[in-house]
Design a protein around this motif. Structure first.
Motif, PDB file in Angstrom:
ATOM      1  N   ASP A   1     -12.618   2.483   1.686  1.00 14.62           N
ATOM      2  CA  ASP A   1     -11.297   2.390   0.469  1.00 14.62           C
ATOM      3  C   ASP A   1     -11.466   0.530   0.062  1.00 14.62           C
TER       4      ASP A   1
ATOM      5  N   ARG B   1      -5.396   4.050  -8.199  1.00 12.32           N
ATOM      6  CA  ARG B   1      -4.043   4.916  -8.137  1.00 12.32           C
ATOM      7  C   ARG B   1      -3.133   4.416  -9.714  1.00 12.32           C
TER       8      ARG B   1
ATOM      9  N   LYS C   1       3.243  10.424  -3.269  1.00 13.95           N
ATOM     10  CA  LYS C   1       2.088  10.672  -3.265  1.00 13.95           C
ATOM     11  C   LYS C   1       1.245  11.824  -3.558  1.00 13.95           C
TER      12      LYS C   1
ATOM     13  N   PHE D   1      -5.931   6.502   0.874  1.00 13.84           N
ATOM     14  CA  PHE D   1      -7.279   5.518   1.332  1.00 13.84           C
ATOM     15  C   PHE D   1      -7.499   4.983   2.262  1.00 13.84           C
TER      16      PHE D   1
ATOM     17  N   ASN E   1     -11.730   3.883  -7.235  1.00 10.27           N
ATOM     18  CA  ASN E   1     -10.614   4.566  -6.836  1.00 10.27           C
ATOM     19  C   ASN E   1      -9.832   3.912  -7.585  1.00 10.27           C
TER      20      ASN E   1
ATOM     21  N   ASP F   1      -3.867   9.342  -6.154  1.00  8.22           N
ATOM     22  CA  ASP F   1      -5.088   8.448  -6.455  1.00  8.22           C
ATOM     23  C   ASP F   1      -6.551   9.284  -6.998  1.00  8.22           C
TER      24      ASP F   1
ATOM     25  N   GLU G   1      -6.501  -0.405  -7.251  1.00 10.65           N
ATOM     26  CA  GLU G   1      -7.889   0.187  -7.218  1.00 10.65           C
ATOM     27  C   GLU G   1      -8.281  -0.225  -5.864  1.00 10.65           C
ATOM     28  N   THR G   2      -9.046   0.248  -5.845  1.00 12.13           N
ATOM     29  CA  THR G   2      -9.800   0.448  -5.002  1.00 12.13           C
ATOM     30  C   THR G   2     -11.438   0.792  -5.088  1.00 12.13           C
TER      31      THR G   2
ATOM     32  N   TRP H   1       1.104  -1.418  -0.254  1.00  9.16           N
ATOM     33  CA  TRP H   1      -0.333  -0.143  -0.034  1.00  9.16           C
ATOM     34  C   TRP H   1       0.619   1.317  -0.362  1.00  9.16           C
TER      35      TRP H   1
END
Length: 279
Positions: free
Chosen positions: A104, A126, A201, A276, A124, A231, A253-254, A27
């Motif tokens: 998420d 990434r 990020k 997330f 969502n 994201d 993805e989430t 993650w």
């Protein structure tokens, strides 16, 4: 279930451990995430312990009386399939009570979340890679020069509950860099980039127009060594276009899911999710 299993509020040191578990899951947490997450709700992180050994965890952060966010739902691989993770999950839901709960969810868990009453709102994605950056075409401001009341009011357009303390820390943490766009005296864009285990990020990324989003992203991501991740809510086509135009590729993805009524936020101006794990 073992007699020696208990569920406790995480200590600050145990939250460092949970972030390490998240890194092992791929993650890619931020370098300062543990301290900032803990400050958001010191009682909002639970750990399942067997004979003194942490085996599962969950984040159940309370944002006021009406909204909470669930994340960091992890059981160590050796302890999966024994019901301990699910016990931590149940304790987390009880901790949040009757609040609307967002999460998420990774692909592998989404059906389990549905069985607990969560419904899909949107995907969502990434995006990540080494971005192709154009020179920012708009003047940018330091958020420190803007009234904090304006910053928190702007955040509330894109996040469904107050999170003033978290936002203050997030914008100013060591290694974090934040920029804003002000036009005609009004805040029209806000973004933060933070260092992570791998690369950086960008999140949140809020903007009134695609041009503002592009200017913020370009200035935040420009000059970063290593990959940059964003994201993106799939329901914002302009956000997807921004990521793809920068040469970023889908990496993860989430599913944004809610138990309770899905909150009404400005999805057209939401170009990048803050995190997330905490929403």
């Amino acid at each position: 279930m073992t007699q020696d299993f208990s569920i406790q509020v995480m200590s600050r040191a145990q939250l460092d451990m949970a972030v390490e578990w998240a890194a092992r899951e791929g993650w890619n947490p931020g370098l300062n995430d543990a301290a900032l997450f803990h400050a958001a709700d010191p009682h909002g992180f639970l750990v399942g312990v067997v004979d003194g050994e942490p085996v599962a965890c969950i984040a159940v952060v309370r944002y006021g009386e009406a909204y909470g966010f669930l994340g960091f739902y992890i059981a160590l691989p050796a302890w999966r399939g024994k019901g301990l993770g699910f016990s931590v999950w149940q304790a987390g839901l009880a901790h949040l009570g009757t609040r609307t709960i967002g999460l998420d969810g990774v692909v592998a868990q989404q059906e389990n979340y549905r069985r607990s009453g969560f419904q899909l709102a949107h995907r969502n994605i990434r995006y990540g890679g080494h971005p192709q950056i154009a020179k920012p075409a708009l003047p940018l401001a330091d958020p420190a020069t803007i009234s904090f009341d304006k910053l928190t009011a702007y955040d509330r357009r894109f996040f469904p509950a107050p999170r003033d303390g978290f936002l203050s820390g997030w914008l100013t943490a060591p290694g974090h860099r934040s920029l804003a766009v002000v036009q005609n005296g009004e805040l029209q864009g806000l973004g933060t980039i933070r260092p992570c285990r791998e690369g950086h990020k960008v999140g949140p990324l809020y903007a009134a127009t695609p041009q503002i989003a592009e200017a913020l992203f370009a200035s935040l991501a420009g000059g970063c060594s290593g990959p940059v991740f964003l994201d993106v809510p799939e329901t914002n086509p302009a956000a997807v276009k921004l990521a793809e135009a920068a040469g970023l590729k889908p990496a993860f993805e989430t599913a944004r899911m809610y138990r309770g009524a899905a909150p009404k936020i400005d999805m057209t101006g939401l170009y990048g999710i803050t995190t997330f794990e905490l929403g």
